[in-house]
Design an enzyme around this catalytic site. Structure first.
Site, PDB file in Angstrom:
ATOM      1  N   ASP A 215     -78.839 -59.679 145.367  1.00  0.00           N
ATOM      2  CA  ASP A 215     -78.182 -60.112 144.132  1.00  0.00           C
ATOM      3  C   ASP A 215     -76.798 -59.449 144.092  1.00  0.00           C
ATOM      4  O   ASP A 215     -76.256 -59.129 145.143  1.00  0.00           O
ATOM      5  CB  ASP A 215     -79.052 -59.757 142.917  1.00  0.00           C
ATOM      6  CG  ASP A 215     -78.785 -60.676 141.730  1.00  0.00           C
ATOM      7  OD1 ASP A 215     -77.614 -60.916 141.421  1.00  0.00           O
ATOM      8  OD2 ASP A 215     -79.743 -61.157 141.101  1.00  0.00           O
ATOM      9  N   HIS A 238     -74.321 -61.084 146.044  1.00  0.00           N
ATOM     10  CA  HIS A 238     -73.691 -62.060 145.151  1.00  0.00           C
ATOM     11  C   HIS A 238     -72.318 -61.592 144.669  1.00  0.00           C
ATOM     12  O   HIS A 238     -71.801 -62.093 143.682  1.00  0.00           O
ATOM     13  CB  HIS A 238     -74.600 -62.379 143.966  1.00  0.00           C
ATOM     14  CG  HIS A 238     -75.867 -63.079 144.374  1.00  0.00           C
ATOM     15  ND1 HIS A 238     -76.807 -63.522 143.486  1.00  0.00           N
ATOM     16  CD2 HIS A 238     -76.351 -63.413 145.595  1.00  0.00           C
ATOM     17  CE1 HIS A 238     -77.814 -64.088 144.127  1.00  0.00           C
ATOM     18  NE2 HIS A 238     -77.565 -64.024 145.414  1.00  0.00           N
TER      19      HIS A 238
END
Ligand SMILES: *[C@@H]1O[C@H](CO)[C@@H](O)[C@H](O)[C@H]1NC(C)=O
Ligand SMILES: *[C@@H]1O[C@H](CO)[C@@H](O)[C@H](O)[C@H]1NC(C)=O
Length: 389
Positions: A215, A238
């Protein structure tokens, strides 16, 4: 010896002893910790902490080589001293997610002022937990590996965090935290494994850190102020994100963020600001991104103010979050998608004061594109793809 002489000798001896003992060392093994990776060492760690925290002198807690099974533990303050430290050569190993159950934290420091953690590894053993998530079963919330709540003057040096079940490091309501030389590792497809998540905190500095995770590499939530990230590598992951913001109507803003000398490699995003398409009093003000290299990044530069998963709960579909004074200076490299620069701002609260200065982002060795919606700003120097501000 005369009385004055002996007094002098005794006082010198006293000064010597006190300074020699300025840092007092304790070893968790002498509190019963076991390095076999199977015996539960939680109580031993807690006893060592309790003893260190109760000491008026600063204490260094030593964790030798080996694997120490550690269940959910909260190291609470305030302590009698403001300089407790952990020197870790070994690995703290989390129990299976079934054992942690619905607790959202594994190792937590609460209300601690003056703490340093050096070396060592945290192994969150996340694999079976992610498998549970991927199988779509009903799984517990998943524990964050290392959390700091209501702390200040915290230094984390040369620590490694692998396979956290959820967020690797979570910082809430803290002041003055330094993360240096950290290594964070989890697979690209591990869900919600943010590297470092900060919110409601002032003065977080992240230096020389490498983050490969599933993430956000770093995510800065509401109430983040004076965030400084330098010399940090991200990817897979991310990206370095400000957000998500604006989920709530009343929300603290994000102010004074600097990201310098960062390299993004194969990440989903590079420099991202993200807000819900909902009414909010939140804001982002004063962000500088400088000397950044992108290698095959899907969205190298992105502001997304239309975040609304499953299209639920976003009346009007516009964000109340006001974004202003964001500078991108010397951003170079390659985008993995045609649109390398994407400012998708709120219609009701357009982005203001965006500066693009010396940008060169390509797509497949060719020109990339820019996309702007409700974004206002200026360019300086050469900017490619051509600006749409
Ligand atoms: C620790 O720091 C806090 C905040 O600066 C201060 O109030 C407290 O007196 C200090 N405690 C010790 C033991 O030095
Ligand atoms: C912004 O944050 C940095 C640390 O990240 C700090 O040194 C600086 O003083 C802050 N600036 C303002 C205006 O608060």
């Amino acid at each position: 010896m005369e009385k004055s002489q002996s007094t002098l000798v005794i006082s010198l001896l006293f000064v010597f002893l006190v300074s020699a003992n300025a840092v007092y060392n304790i070893n968790v093994v002498s509190f019963g910790a076991n390095a076999d990776g199977k015996t539960d060492s939680t109580q031993a760690l807690l006893k060592a902490w309790t003893s260190a925290c109760a000491s008026k002198q600063s204490v260094r807690i030593y964790v030798p080589n080996g694997r120490y099974l550690t269940k959910k533990v909260t190291f609470g303050g305030p302590c009698k001293n403001n300089a407790t430290s952990f020197q870790i050569d070994g690995t703290l190993v989390a129990p299976s997610y079934n054992v942690l159950g619905n607790t959202a934290t594994w190792i937590m420091f609460r209300k601690v002022t003056g703490l340093s953690i050096s070396g060592g590894t945290l192994d969150g053993q996340g694999t079976s937990y992610w498998a549970c998530r991927k199988a779509g079963k009903s799984c517990p919330v998943g524990a964050r590996s290392l959390s700091f709540n209501y702390g200040s003057n915290i230094v984390i040096r040369s620590l490694t965090s692998i396979n956290s079940q959820n967020i690797h490091i979570a910082i809430n309501n803290c002041n003055n935290v330094l993360v240096q030389g950290m290594k964070i590792v989890a697979p690209a497809d591990s869900p919600n494994t943010d590297g470092i998540r900060v919110q409601k905190s002032t003065g977080l500095t992240i230096m020389a850190t490498s983050i490969k995770t599933g993430d956000d590499c770093v995510s800065a939530g509401p109430g983040t102020r004076n965030l400084w990230i330098e010399g940090t590598n991200c990817g897979p992951g991310h990206g370095i994100s400000i957000g998500s913001l604006g989920r709530d109507m009343v929300e603290d803003g994000v102010q004074n963020v600097t990201v310098k000398n960062a390299i993004f490699t194969g990440s989903d995003n590079g420099l991202r600001i993200k807000s819900w398409a909902r009414p909010s009093k939140g804001f982002v003000k004063g962000v500088l991104y400088q000397d950044i290299i992108m290698r095959n990044v899907e969205n190298p530069i992105i502001i997304d103010q239309h975040y609304c998963p499953r299209n639920e709960g976003c009346p009007g579909q516009e964000s109340g979050v006001k974004i202003s004074q964001v500078t991108y200076r010397n951003i170079q490299g390659s985008s993995a998608t045609p649109v390398a620069v994407n400012f998708d701002c709120s219609r009701t609260n357009p982005c203001q004061g965006i500066t693009l200065q010396t940008v060169k982002l390509t797509y497949q060795n060719n020109v990339a594109k820019s996309s702007c919606l409700n974004a206002d700003g200026q360019t300086r120097g050469s900017v490619l793809p051509e600006s749409c501000l």
